[in-house]
Write a protein that holds these residues in place. Structure first.
Motif, PDB file in Angstrom:
ATOM      1  N   PHE A  18       0.895  -2.666  -1.291  1.00 53.46           N
ATOM      2  CA  PHE A  18       1.318  -3.426  -2.468  1.00 53.46           C
ATOM      3  C   PHE A  18       2.105  -2.529  -3.423  1.00 53.46           C
ATOM      4  CE2 PHE A  18       0.604  -4.867  -6.843  1.00 53.46           C
ATOM      5  CZ  PHE A  18       1.015  -6.191  -6.761  1.00 53.46           C
ATOM      6  N   PHE A  19       1.591  -1.345  -3.677  1.00 53.86           N
ATOM      7  CA  PHE A  19       2.239  -0.419  -4.613  1.00 53.86           C
ATOM      8  C   PHE A  19       3.471   0.238  -3.989  1.00 53.86           C
ATOM      9  CE2 PHE A  19      -2.203  -0.768  -5.892  1.00 53.86           C
ATOM     10  CZ  PHE A  19      -2.037  -1.161  -7.218  1.00 53.86           C
ATOM     11  N   ILE A  20       3.484   0.334  -2.654  1.00 53.16           N
ATOM     12  CA  ILE A  20       4.672   0.853  -1.974  1.00 53.16           C
ATOM     13  C   ILE A  20       5.830  -0.125  -2.136  1.00 53.16           C
ATOM     14  CG2 ILE A  20       5.675   1.294   0.312  1.00 53.16           C
ATOM     15  CD1 ILE A  20       3.063   2.691   1.059  1.00 53.16           C
ATOM     16  N   TYR A  21       5.543  -1.407  -2.008  1.00 53.61           N
ATOM     17  CA  TYR A  21       6.595  -2.408  -2.202  1.00 53.61           C
ATOM     18  C   TYR A  21       7.117  -2.406  -3.636  1.00 53.61           C
ATOM     19  CZ  TYR A  21       6.512  -4.552   2.386  1.00 53.61           C
ATOM     20  OH  TYR A  21       6.662  -4.770   3.736  1.00 53.61           O
ATOM     21  N   LEU A  22       6.212  -2.216  -4.596  1.00 50.79           N
ATOM     22  CA  LEU A  22       6.658  -2.091  -5.990  1.00 50.79           C
ATOM     23  C   LEU A  22       7.537  -0.851  -6.155  1.00 50.79           C
ATOM     24  CD1 LEU A  22       3.436  -2.994  -8.058  1.00 50.79           C
ATOM     25  CD2 LEU A  22       5.392  -4.457  -7.522  1.00 50.79           C
ATOM     26  N   TYR A  73       9.148   7.098  -7.535  1.00 51.39           N
ATOM     27  CA  TYR A  73       8.148   8.042  -7.030  1.00 51.39           C
ATOM     28  C   TYR A  73       6.892   8.115  -7.901  1.00 51.39           C
ATOM     29  CZ  TYR A  73      11.369   9.393  -3.398  1.00 51.39           C
ATOM     30  OH  TYR A  73      12.180   9.361  -2.284  1.00 51.39           O
ATOM     31  N   GLY A  74       6.948   7.456  -9.052  1.00 51.83           N
ATOM     32  CA  GLY A  74       5.736   7.306  -9.846  1.00 51.83           C
ATOM     33  C   GLY A  74       4.723   6.450  -9.102  1.00 51.83           C
ATOM     34  N   TYR A  75       5.204   5.364  -8.499  1.00 54.31           N
ATOM     35  CA  TYR A  75       4.336   4.503  -7.688  1.00 54.31           C
ATOM     36  C   TYR A  75       3.851   5.229  -6.430  1.00 54.31           C
ATOM     37  CZ  TYR A  75       5.015   0.138 -10.280  1.00 54.31           C
ATOM     38  OH  TYR A  75       4.993  -0.856 -11.235  1.00 54.31           O
ATOM     39  N   ILE A  76       4.720   6.069  -5.855  1.00 56.06           N
ATOM     40  CA  ILE A  76       4.325   6.831  -4.661  1.00 56.06           C
ATOM     41  C   ILE A  76       3.186   7.795  -5.009  1.00 56.06           C
ATOM     42  CG2 ILE A  76       5.084   8.493  -2.914  1.00 56.06           C
ATOM     43  CD1 ILE A  76       6.202   5.639  -2.578  1.00 56.06           C
ATOM     44  N   ALA A  77       3.290   8.427  -6.198  1.00 55.44           N
ATOM     45  CA  ALA A  77       2.217   9.319  -6.662  1.00 55.44           C
ATOM     46  C   ALA A  77       0.923   8.530  -6.841  1.00 55.44           C
ATOM     47  CB  ALA A  77       2.619   9.987  -7.974  1.00 55.44           C
TER      48      ALA A  77
END
Length: 375
Positions: free
Chosen positions: A251-255, A44-48
């Motif tokens: 891109f960041f969602i996939y990460l 959820y860091g990437y989600i933020a």
């Protein structure tokens, strides 16, 4: 402009379409595995970070219209311009073909005492810079990644070309109408010809005069645009930057869900996102609900080879949550802030008018008293 009942009606339609889309999507995969990816595997860091990227996109996109508004009318304050720009996210999201934003913005600018001719020119400039930006991005990535796309998703090439063609034709059509009288007359002539057919007359007959007015406004808008080339170019640059930022979110969602992507893939992801959004521009539902989910999963399934379809579906659900439903909520907040500020301004104006009336009455009384004393 938009009554509360009408807005609620549109929102209810979006909710119904969401439920239908979710049922369809969950039938494509295993709901338990999708839930496991979303709940247990997601960083959820990437989600933020994705939410932060979205807010950056919103701010820069709002600035692009604000530049145009402020160049035409300094009376419209910066915050009001930003609020009016932001309402587009809400009204475009709840109306079919994303057509609701511009009419409300025209109404809002009128409320801020902007001339009708200026608001027409401003919104036309905004529309053209948006169309030009998406076509430039789409075209550049289509050329750059043509061989890779043809190799990975050959069955979807025709959809990509259709999406590009529709957007390009719309942009070219508006430019031709604005720059040449011949194009407008030709389209009106075609409309008149087809209106002679009975079943088409009901649809076209009442729209011919409105289209003539649109042609006149568009041509005047183009003349006005030539006087403000600087703000136009700046608005275009801001839109391109904001869209590239927006297209990078998957891109960041996939990460976030554990898919191993190299940072060199980010531009390919931007390209695929651009294609997914633009090949579904013809879908007549608010936010292209239904079509865009299918386009996303079809295009991105080729990127993450070795992962199950449930991973792609999970990524799509997170992407839509952030880039459609969250942005819809953001636009609604901009709408509320505009309406609140508009009511406050109207209230202040009414108070001033009342005070002026009271002062005038007081002056009249004083004048009458002084007349009596002099007598």
């Amino acid at each position: 402009m938009y009554s509360k009942k009408k807005i609620i009606k549109y929102i209810m339609l979006v909710v119904v379409l969401l439920i239908v889309a979710l049922i369809f999507v969950f039938n494509l995969g295993d709901i338990n595995e999708i839930g496991n990816v979303l709940i247990h595997q997601t960083n959820y860091g990437y989600i933020a970070l994705c939410v932060l990227i979205l807010l950056c996109y919103c701010f820069i996109m709002q600035c692009s219209l604000t530049v145009l508004i402020r160049s035409r009318c300094k009376q419209v304050g910066f915050l009001d311009s930003m609020y009016i720009s932001g309402t587009e996210f809400f009204f475009n999201s709840i109306t079919p073909f994303a057509t609701g934003g511009q009419p409300f913005q025209a109404y809002a600018l009128k409320q801020k005492n902007m001339k009708f001719s200026d608001s027409t020119s401003t919104l036309l400039s905004n529309f053209l810079t948006y169309q030009l930006s998406i076509n430039l991005i789409f075209g550049a990535f289509l050329i750059g990644y043509f061989k890779r796309i043809q190799g990975q998703v050959p069955n979807l090439m025709w959809m990509i070309f259709i999406g590009f063609s529709i957007n390009f034709i719309i942009m070219l059509g508006v430019i031709l109408i604005g720059c040449t009288k011949t194009a407008g007359k030709a389209i009106v002539g075609i409309m008149v010809l087809f209106s002679k057919i009975k079943f088409l007359n009901k649809f076209l007959g009442s729209r011919i005069e409105k289209f003539k007015l649109y042609i006149s406004e568009t041509q005047q808008g183009f003349k006005d645009m030539t006087k403000n080339v600087g703000p136009l170019v700046l608005s275009l640059i801001l839109k391109i930057i904001s869209l590239l930022i927006y297209y990078s979110i998957p891109f960041f969602i996939y990460l976030a869900i554990g898919v191993k992507l190299d940072y060199s893939d980010i531009f390919y992801v931007i390209a695929m996102t651009s294609f997914a959004l633009n090949i579904t521009c013809w879908v007549p539902t608010p936010g292209a609900v239904g079509g865009i989910e299918l386009a996303f999963t079809s295009l991105f399934s080729s990127l993450i080879v070795g992962y199950s379809d449930n991973v792609t579906i999970s990524a799509m659900l997170l992407w839509r949550l952030i880039t459609y439903y969250l942005i819809l909520a953001y636009g609604f907040i901009m709408y509320i802030l505009f309406e609140k500020g508009n009511k406050t301004t109207a209230s202040n104006v009414n108070e001033i008018e009342v005070k002026v009336v009271e002062l005038n009455e007081e002056n009249l009384v004083n004048e009458e008293d002084s007349d009596k004393i002099s007598e």
